[in-house]
Design an enzyme around this catalytic site. Sequence first.
Site, short mmCIF file in Angstrom:
data_model
loop_
_atom_site.label_atom_id
_atom_site.label_comp_id
_atom_site.label_asym_id
_atom_site.label_seq_id
_atom_site.Cartn_x
_atom_site.Cartn_y
_atom_site.Cartn_z
N SER A 43 37.79 -28.16 -8.77
CA SER A 43 37.73 -28.73 -10.12
C SER A 43 36.29 -28.91 -10.54
CB SER A 43 38.42 -30.10 -10.12
OG SER A 43 38.13 -30.81 -11.30
N TYR B 114 43.24 -37.55 -6.22
CA TYR B 114 43.03 -36.16 -6.62
C TYR B 114 41.54 -35.83 -6.58
CZ TYR B 114 42.76 -31.98 -9.53
OH TYR B 114 42.49 -30.71 -10.00
N LYS C 160 39.47 -32.98 -4.08
CA LYS C 160 38.63 -31.88 -4.55
C LYS C 160 37.21 -32.00 -4.02
CE LYS C 160 41.88 -29.76 -6.71
NZ LYS C 160 42.43 -28.51 -6.12
#
Length: 240
Positions: A132, A151, A155
Amino acid sequence: MSDDNVAIVSGAARGMGKSFAERLSAEGYRVVAFDTDETVLKNKAVHGRVADVSEVDQVEAVVREANKLGVIKVVVNNAGTWRRTPVESPWEQAISDWDYIMDTNLKGVLMLSRASIAHMKAAGGDIINVSSYYVLPAKSAGTNPPDTDLYNASKWALNGFTDAWAKYLDEYGIRVNGMCMGAVDTPMLRGLYSDNKLPDEMAAVVMNADDISQQLIEIIDSGRTGENFGAWVGEQISLG
């Protein structure tokens, strides 16, 4: 390219994974595309399989099948999950959220890559970790939103894999890179909205999955390794 080159793409039923798989197929790869979503079986451009990247026996079965098709040259760790995880959510919910996100976003990357590396060492190839733009210098508001700590952490953790694997596997000709993009028009993004329709202001600028797939091919062709390649909304998509 040899006609027995094989690519593996996880999370390939829809969105970017489907686009990655179809683009690699168009480039001449025999593509093993897998997902927990059975619609992956309907894609005639690839060898579709139903499998969960977080289950080691299923990952090993996918890699065995890919190895039988030819020489594994590309692995795209695309499968990913997302949900809001407020920092003050109940303890039991936080643990459940951790397992849900990390099993796919991190453990799945570990298992698929390590299972594939043993077959890739003889001929080299590329491992692509789909990340991301959150891990890159911010160019807009909304980077690393505070209610998605797990999340975000998953990443950022991919950076460790990308960096260490690129260094360790360089002697085998295996390149390892990250793709770090902003908003792309995918079912996952649309699923954040109740009617699965992007707001008009977002729809006007959001990136296209096929453009991101073009960047994937450019990364493979570049021969570069150990990098995070960004793609930002409103900017030309390039390797930089």
